[in-house]
Design an enzyme around this catalytic site. Structure first.
Site, PDB file in Angstrom:
ATOM      1  N   LYS A  13       5.124  -9.827   9.445  1.00 15.30           N
ATOM      2  CA  LYS A  13       4.525  -8.915  10.437  1.00 15.30           C
ATOM      3  C   LYS A  13       3.003  -9.047  10.412  1.00 15.30           C
ATOM      4  CE  LYS A  13       4.004  -4.384  10.336  1.00 15.30           C
ATOM      5  NZ  LYS A  13       2.635  -4.155  10.789  1.00 15.30           N
TER       6      LYS A  13
ATOM      7  N   GLN B 236      -2.611 -12.176   7.995  1.00 14.49           N
ATOM      8  CA  GLN B 236      -2.838 -11.885   6.567  1.00 14.49           C
ATOM      9  C   GLN B 236      -2.168 -12.957   5.696  1.00 14.49           C
ATOM     10  OE1 GLN B 236      -2.687  -7.906   4.537  1.00 14.49           O
ATOM     11  NE2 GLN B 236      -0.616  -8.521   4.074  1.00 14.49           N
TER      12      GLN B 236
ATOM     13  N   GLY C  97      11.165  -3.030   5.335  1.00 15.40           N
ATOM     14  CA  GLY C  97      10.420  -4.295   5.366  1.00 15.40           C
ATOM     15  C   GLY C  97       9.913  -4.630   3.965  1.00 15.40           C
ATOM     16  N   HIS C  98       9.271  -3.632   3.314  1.00 14.25           N
ATOM     17  CA  HIS C  98       8.802  -3.857   1.941  1.00 14.25           C
ATOM     18  C   HIS C  98       9.981  -4.184   1.018  1.00 14.25           C
ATOM     19  CE1 HIS C  98       5.561  -0.929   3.315  1.00 14.25           C
ATOM     20  NE2 HIS C  98       4.856  -1.981   2.936  1.00 14.25           N
TER      21      HIS C  98
ATOM     22  N   MET D  66       0.845  -1.200   0.000  1.00 13.53           N
ATOM     23  CA  MET D  66       0.000   0.000   0.000  1.00 13.53           C
ATOM     24  C   MET D  66       0.881   1.250   0.000  1.00 13.53           C
ATOM     25  SD  MET D  66      -3.421  -0.954   2.092  1.00 13.53           S
ATOM     26  CE  MET D  66      -2.784  -0.679   3.733  1.00 13.53           C
TER      27      MET D  66
ATOM     28  N   SER E 275       4.405   1.076   7.966  1.00 15.65           N
ATOM     29  CA  SER E 275       4.092   2.408   7.421  1.00 15.65           C
ATOM     30  C   SER E 275       3.418   3.269   8.481  1.00 15.65           C
ATOM     31  CB  SER E 275       3.169   2.273   6.211  1.00 15.65           C
ATOM     32  OG  SER E 275       3.752   1.392   5.276  1.00 15.65           O
TER      33      SER E 275
HETATM   34  O1  PAF Z   1      -0.087  -5.783   3.572  1.00 12.36           O
HETATM   35  C1  PAF Z   1      -0.534  -4.854   2.881  1.00 12.36           C
HETATM   36  O2  PAF Z   1       0.109  -3.829   2.671  1.00 12.36           O
HETATM   37  C2  PAF Z   1      -1.929  -4.989   2.262  1.00 12.36           C
HETATM   38  O3  PAF Z   1      -2.806  -5.629   3.126  1.00 12.36           O
HETATM   39  C3  PAF Z   1      -1.930  -5.650   0.878  1.00 12.36           C
HETATM   40  C4  PAF Z   1      -1.443  -7.104   0.964  1.00 12.36           C
HETATM   41  C5  PAF Z   1      -1.036  -4.874  -0.063  1.00 12.36           C
HETATM   42  C6  PAF Z   1      -3.351  -5.683   0.307  1.00 12.36           C
HETATM   43  O4  PAF Z   1      -3.856  -4.383   0.169  1.00 12.36           O
END
Ligand code: PAF
Length: 293
Positions: free
Chosen positions: A157, A161, A44-45, A38, A194
């Site tokens: 993290k 999910q 981390g990303h 997002m 974030s």
């Molecule tokens: O983890 C995230 O940033 C969001 O939940 C994702 C997987 C991009 C879905 O919008």
């Protein structure tokens, strides 16, 4: 785009443009890695991007703040929007393509299909954020269909999910391998997020207690404590001793089903969600009793 070559370092905003590129990349026999985000990217990303670069030939990063995974009163409006900086970071890392669709592209007028994942989506975040995983599962499935990657990368993290995505991919026969990469932490242990940028300097300092509380739980298990409630109680106490906070949950659960456990006899996930100064932070770790098989 010139005929016959898949472009690099590009931004695309429509599914049509994306699939034209993906077709070329596939035709070249390349393995596609995908990192959904997002935006407001942090290390981390970027660790997910690097994992994709290591394993795949072409890396796509999506940047889309998905409104359907935010509940009423959550931080959708406030969520940081930093597309230019994100593009630079992703390109500097070596990723090939940024996909940043608009909401009209993702949810065009008349949009009416939603993905509901069962039991693993229900506790913890599912309970605190009703509808959250319906939004996540829906957008992730749509993105997977648009990008058609070989491998998709998620961070540990967001432990729940990752389980929800794995369940969905398995249940709906989505032809993608899911990789879950380790949490990246700040020097004081705070998991990168974030949302950390919402924290005042004082709250930021206080937030290190989340990591300290996970470490405490690890030590208790090493010392022989097996009673889940006793561990959760000590974790809650330590969190609250660091300053004003609201604990949404401190949960010890089965690492696959997320059903609560009464005793830590095998590998157990400790997951927590805590609000500090109104900012909701989540973190987790796996507890491994030394004598577990
Ligand atoms: O983890 C995230 O940033 C969001 O939940 C994702 C997987 C991009 C879905 O919008």
């Amino acid at each position: 785009m010139t005929e016959g070559t898949a472009p690099s370092g590009n931004l695309v905003q429509t599914a049509g443009e994306l699939s034209a590129i993906v077709r070329l990349v596939r035709r070249d026999g390349k393995r596609i890695g995908f990192v959904p985000t997002m935006g407001a990217l942090h290390d981390g990303h970027l660790s997910l991007v690097r994992a994709s670069l290591d394993e795949c030939d072409y890396t796509v990063v999506s940047i889309y703040i998905n409104p359907s995974q935010f509940g009423a009163g959550e931080d959708l409006q406030q969520y940081p929007r930093t597309l230019d900086a994100d593009r630079e970071a992703v390109q500097a890392c070596g990723a090939d393509l940024v996909f940043a669709p608009s909401s009209e592209e993702v949810y065009p007028p008349g949009y009416a299909t939603w993905v509901e994942v069962g039991s693993v989506a229900e506790p913890l975040e599912g309970e605190c954020r009703p509808g959250h995983f319906r939004g996540v599962a829906t957008v992730v499935l749509k993105l997977l269909n648009m990008v058609a990657p070989d491998v998709a990368y998620f961070g540990q993290k967001d432990y729940q999910q990752a389980l929800v995505v794995r369940r969905m991919v398995e249940d709906l026969n989505v032809p993608v391998a899911i990789r879950v990469c380790p949490i990246v932490r700040e020097p004081d242990g705070l998991a990168m997020s974030s949302r950390n940028r919402y924290l005042s300097p004082q709250a930021r300092e206080q937030a290190a207690v989340l990591w300290q509380s996970l470490c405490l739980a690890g030590r208790l298990v090493e010392q022989g404590q097996r009673d889940a409630e006793a561990i959760a109680e000590q974790v809650r106490r330590l969190i609250l001793s660091a300053g004003p906070a609201r604990i949404d949950y401190v949960a010890l659960a089965d690492p696959e089903t997320l059903r609560p456990v009464a005793r830590v006899e095998g590998t157990t996930v400790l997951a927590l969600a805590v609000r500090i100064e109104g900012t909701r932070l989540i973190d987790n770790c796996l507890l491994h009793p030394p004598d577990a098989s």
